[in-house]
Design a protein around this motif. Structure first.
Motif, mmCIF file in Angstrom:
data_model
loop_
_atom_site.group_PDB
_atom_site.id
_atom_site.type_symbol
_atom_site.label_atom_id
_atom_site.label_comp_id
_atom_site.label_asym_id
_atom_site.label_seq_id
_atom_site.Cartn_x
_atom_site.Cartn_y
_atom_site.Cartn_z
ATOM 1 N N THR A 193 0.839 -1.200 0.000
ATOM 2 C CA THR A 193 0.000 0.000 0.000
ATOM 3 C C THR A 193 0.873 1.248 0.000
ATOM 4 N N ASP A 194 0.258 2.360 -0.394
ATOM 5 C CA ASP A 194 0.869 3.674 -0.236
ATOM 6 C C ASP A 194 -0.169 4.584 0.407
ATOM 7 N N ASP A 195 0.062 5.870 0.383
ATOM 8 C CA ASP A 195 -0.856 6.800 1.045
ATOM 9 C C ASP A 195 -2.269 6.752 0.459
ATOM 10 N N ALA A 196 -2.396 6.291 -0.791
ATOM 11 C CA ALA A 196 -3.707 6.239 -1.450
ATOM 12 C C ALA A 196 -4.372 4.872 -1.336
ATOM 13 N N GLY A 197 -3.687 3.899 -0.746
ATOM 14 C CA GLY A 197 -4.283 2.573 -0.588
ATOM 15 C C GLY A 197 -3.512 1.474 -1.296
ATOM 16 N N LEU A 198 -4.237 0.415 -1.686
ATOM 17 C CA LEU A 198 -3.617 -0.731 -2.356
ATOM 18 C C LEU A 198 -2.995 -0.293 -3.677
ATOM 19 N N VAL A 199 -1.781 -0.754 -3.948
ATOM 20 C CA VAL A 199 -1.037 -0.253 -5.109
ATOM 21 C C VAL A 199 -1.300 -1.057 -6.373
ATOM 22 N N PHE A 200 -1.094 -2.366 -6.310
ATOM 23 C CA PHE A 200 -1.030 -3.149 -7.541
ATOM 24 C C PHE A 200 -2.384 -3.704 -7.951
ATOM 25 N N SER A 201 -2.755 -3.475 -9.205
ATOM 26 C CA SER A 201 -3.992 -4.024 -9.750
ATOM 27 C C SER A 201 -3.922 -5.542 -9.803
ATOM 28 N N ARG A 202 -2.758 -6.071 -10.065
ATOM 29 C CA ARG A 202 -2.527 -7.501 -10.078
ATOM 30 C C ARG A 202 -1.505 -7.838 -8.983
ATOM 31 N N ASP A 203 -0.226 -7.683 -9.279
ATOM 32 C CA ASP A 203 0.850 -7.948 -8.330
ATOM 33 C C ASP A 203 2.145 -7.477 -8.977
ATOM 34 N N CYS A 204 3.196 -7.470 -8.203
ATOM 35 C CA CYS A 204 4.551 -7.309 -8.741
ATOM 36 C C CYS A 204 5.401 -8.398 -8.095
ATOM 37 N N PRO A 205 5.202 -9.665 -8.497
ATOM 38 C CA PRO A 205 5.940 -10.754 -7.852
ATOM 39 C C PRO A 205 7.434 -10.677 -8.151
ATOM 40 N N GLU A 206 8.230 -10.958 -7.126
ATOM 41 C CA GLU A 206 9.692 -11.071 -7.286
ATOM 42 C C GLU A 206 10.041 -12.546 -7.432
ATOM 43 N N TYR A 207 10.645 -12.898 -8.541
ATOM 44 C CA TYR A 207 11.140 -14.253 -8.738
ATOM 45 C C TYR A 207 12.665 -14.206 -8.716
ATOM 46 N N ARG A 208 13.277 -14.959 -7.801
ATOM 47 C CA ARG A 208 14.737 -14.973 -7.655
ATOM 48 C C ARG A 208 15.257 -16.284 -8.230
ATOM 49 N N LEU A 209 16.111 -16.178 -9.240
ATOM 50 C CA LEU A 209 16.593 -17.341 -9.979
ATOM 51 C C LEU A 209 18.093 -17.509 -9.782
ATOM 52 N N ASP A 210 18.510 -18.768 -9.704
ATOM 53 C CA ASP A 210 19.928 -19.086 -9.675
ATOM 54 C C ASP A 210 20.411 -19.323 -11.099
#
Length: 376
Positions: A193-210
């Protein structure tokens, strides 16, 4: 390795409103769907709320039945509304606690040929790591990889991962990887969230790969579209999302992650001014757009969506400085897109080529796939 990004616009089923012939009616229905979902989640329903609900139910064609053209009302336990014999629709629930149910979008199967075209695009791009936008869910994407891709002479991916996001329409962000690029960990940002509420319409997933070249972090995104609400509100939402991704990127860099890529459909063009929606991400960070790389092959068209004009450049692969140093060839793959007819703009698969009897409905997607080769 080759990194790619592709908005597949669903794989097996898609909300009917997305492809309705009457686009204005479909947009109106989607807006009413979102508004009514927000209202029914309230703890208490006041008279003004119920009046608003009545109007939205009529807009959705639910005044006489739980099944509308584009939306279905689920009433599992308790009662939300009663349809009287007199024709009066009476909202009897006093709030969210009085009933269990929800609204869901009516869906229809994706054209079988379009599904096969999507598989051909994935096969021909040949990415080792593929960011996917608008996949219904992990079982659907896994089924596509394991079953549909081999039918197009493609090789299934070793890992297929998807975290359900905030959008109820089944348009989530995912990642598929080959055996040499295992996913070590994942982190979702659905609740950011930010000052205006929920940010992502979907998501911003972090995928960490080796990888052999070190730990690679891929952020897969799908920003707010330009439809639904006013242009000003949509612009503000995308700017908030761009700023949030920029903050995530900054934290990753501060934590020592040098190899970071941001991929996906950002639903806006490159910023020209500091106030433009994507400015926090594309102007205020050191991320490099692959379209700016030497030798980038865009096929003579700067855009990535629809007619691929400059105003349709909305899909991106952005690279951190360390990744940019390791970048080689890059390009835009459009063979699964509808090429227009007078004249065709690019070469396509025969099923999508109007000169060979191909049809627009058979296109893999309205979006092109993007790719870049990285020395990892």
């Amino acid at each position: 390795m080759r990194l790619a990004s592709f908005n597949v616009e669903n794989l097996f089923s898609r909300a009917k409103a997305f492809d309705a012939e009457d686009g204005a009616a479909a947009r109106k229905a989607l807006e009413a769907f979102a508004a009514l979902n927000a209202l029914i989640a309230e703890a208490e329903y006041g008279e003004a709320d119920k009046d608003r609900m009545h109007g939205l139910l009529e807009t959705l064609g639910l005044e006489r039945s739980d099944d509308g053209e584009f939306v279905r009302l689920r009433q599992n336990r308790g009662e939300f509304l009663v349809r009287r014999r007199s024709g009066v629709l009476d909202i009897v629930a006093r709030g969210r606690g009085d009933w269990t149910g929800w609204l869901e979008l009516e869906r229809e199967p994706v054209d079988d040929t379009a599904m096969r075209m999507t598989a051909r695009v994935v096969r021909d791009v040949g990415a080792d790591v593929f960011g996917i936008v608008e996949a219904e869910n992990r079982p659907a994407l896994k089924g596509f990889s394991d079953t549909i891709l081999p039918l197009a002479d493609g090789e299934p991916y070793a890992q297929v991962m998807l975290i359900d996001g905030n959008d109820p329409r089944g348009i989530d962000c995912a990642l598929m990887t080959r055996a040499g690029f295992p996913i070590a960990s994942m982190l979702s940002h659905v609740d950011d969230t930010d000052d205006a509420g929920l940010v992502f319409s979907r998501d911003c997933p972090e995928y960490r790969l080796d990888t052999r070249g070190g730990r690679l972090v891929v952020l897969v995104n799908h920003f707010k579209s330009k439809s639904g609400g006013s242009q000003a509100s949509s612009d503000r939402k995308r700017r908030r999302q761009a700023a949030a991704v920029a903050r995530i990127y900054g934290r990753l860099r501060e934590a020592g992650n040098g190899l970071v890529a941001v991929v996906g459909d950002l639903n806006d063009t490159p910023p020209e001014n500091a106030d433009d929606p994507l400015a926090p991400l594309l102007r205020d960070t050191d991320l490099a757009d692959i379209s700016e790389l030497d030798g980038h092959d865009d096929g003579g068209h700067p855009g990535t969506y629809g007619g691929s004009t400059a105003s349709n450049k909305i899909d991106y692969i952005l690279l951190s400085p360390a990744l940019r140093e390791r970048a080689g060839a890059s390009g835009v793959f459009r063979r699964g897109m509808w090429p227009g007819v007078r004249p065709v703009k690019w070469e396509t698969y025969p099923e999508v080529d109007p000169r060979q009897g191909g049809e627009k409905r058979h296109a893999a997607s309205d979006h092109a796939a993007l790719w870049v080769d990285l020395d990892l």
